[in-house]
Design an enzyme around this catalytic site. Structure first.
Site, PDB file in Angstrom:
ATOM      1  N   TYR A  94       1.946   0.346 -13.596  1.00 30.84           N
ATOM      2  CA  TYR A  94       1.605   1.504 -12.774  1.00 30.84           C
ATOM      3  C   TYR A  94       2.424   1.500 -11.495  1.00 30.84           C
ATOM      4  O   TYR A  94       2.975   0.485 -11.083  1.00 30.84           O
ATOM      5  CB  TYR A  94       0.103   1.544 -12.447  1.00 30.84           C
ATOM      6  CG  TYR A  94      -0.349   0.508 -11.449  1.00 30.84           C
ATOM      7  CD1 TYR A  94      -0.360   0.787 -10.079  1.00 30.84           C
ATOM      8  CD2 TYR A  94      -0.763  -0.747 -11.864  1.00 30.84           C
ATOM      9  CE1 TYR A  94      -0.771  -0.164  -9.158  1.00 30.84           C
ATOM     10  CE2 TYR A  94      -1.174  -1.692 -10.956  1.00 30.84           C
ATOM     11  CZ  TYR A  94      -1.179  -1.407  -9.599  1.00 30.84           C
ATOM     12  OH  TYR A  94      -1.583  -2.346  -8.690  1.00 30.84           O
ATOM     13  N   CYS A  95       2.500   2.680 -10.879  1.00 34.02           N
ATOM     14  CA  CYS A  95       3.113   2.847  -9.564  1.00 34.02           C
ATOM     15  C   CYS A  95       2.240   3.862  -8.828  1.00 34.02           C
ATOM     16  O   CYS A  95       1.035   3.885  -9.045  1.00 34.02           O
ATOM     17  CB  CYS A  95       4.576   3.279  -9.677  1.00 34.02           C
ATOM     18  SG  CYS A  95       4.825   4.860 -10.524  1.00 34.02           S
ATOM     19  N   SER A  96       2.818   4.691  -7.996  1.00 37.74           N
ATOM     20  CA  SER A  96       2.011   5.687  -7.280  1.00 37.74           C
ATOM     21  C   SER A  96       1.483   6.753  -8.226  1.00 37.74           C
ATOM     22  O   SER A  96       0.296   7.071  -8.227  1.00 37.74           O
ATOM     23  CB  SER A  96       2.835   6.350  -6.177  1.00 37.74           C
ATOM     24  OG  SER A  96       3.195   5.403  -5.207  1.00 37.74           O
ATOM     25  N   ILE A 123      -1.702   4.645  -9.300  1.00 37.66           N
ATOM     26  CA  ILE A 123      -2.777   4.217  -8.406  1.00 37.66           C
ATOM     27  C   ILE A 123      -3.435   5.411  -7.720  1.00 37.66           C
ATOM     28  O   ILE A 123      -4.619   5.372  -7.387  1.00 37.66           O
ATOM     29  CB  ILE A 123      -2.283   3.171  -7.375  1.00 37.66           C
ATOM     30  CG1 ILE A 123      -3.470   2.466  -6.694  1.00 37.66           C
ATOM     31  CG2 ILE A 123      -1.325   3.802  -6.379  1.00 37.66           C
ATOM     32  CD1 ILE A 123      -3.080   1.275  -5.829  1.00 37.66           C
TER      33      ILE A 123
END
Length: 162
Positions: A94-96, A123
């Protein structure tokens, strides 16, 4: 009557946000990696390895519980492989929002990992669904690094940090 209107307003905003996020991700991603939704991840979170593909300052602000930092700009496949010896393990990156994480997930897939998923909405979507995030000291926090002013519009809950 006001209550019904309020519920309809919230539902329409949720549907609009979802459609807009779909468009954003289609614009930036090739969709080469399958997504996993926040709701699906919640049910299997104990059985996956979480990889955070954001930058160190973002990770320090907050991350998903037990996530491993792998970064993006300085992502090192060899170091990551050492942390993940089982190429059959279920891995969620995951990232933003799910853009940078797709790139990292693709590299893992090319390296032979068989069960790699990209967290849809990253996130931001995790926090928007009232899920917990943790700071660098392992304490629950409301703070989420919003990446940039432009991208921060996708973070609807929590405290935005830049």
């Amino acid at each position: 009557m006001k209550k019904v209107f309020f519920i309809l307003l919230i539902l329409s905003q949720t549907i609009y946000s979802q459609n807009s996020l779909d468009k954003l991700l289609k614009n930036y991603n090739t969709e080469s990696m399958p997504y996993i939704s926040v709701d699906s991840l919640k049910t299997i979170s104990n059985d996956v390895i979480l990889l955070d593909a954001r930058e160190k300052n973002e990770f320090k602000t907050s991350h998903l519980e037990n996530a491993l930092f792998v970064g993006y700009d300085k992502f090192n496949l060899k170091k990551t492989i050492k942390k993940l010896p089982n190429k059959n393990a279920k891995v969620v990156v995951y990232c933003s929002l799910g853009v940078r994480s797709e790139d990292v997930a693709e590299q893992l897939k090319k390296a032979g990992y068989k069960n790699v998923l990209n967290l849809y909405g990253g996130i931001f979507e995790w926090k928007n669904h009232n899920q917990k995030v943790y700071n660098s000291k392992g304490k629950e926090t409301e703070k989420v690094h919003a990446f940039s002013k432009e991208w921060s519009k996708w973070l609807l809950k929590g405290e935005k940090v830049y």
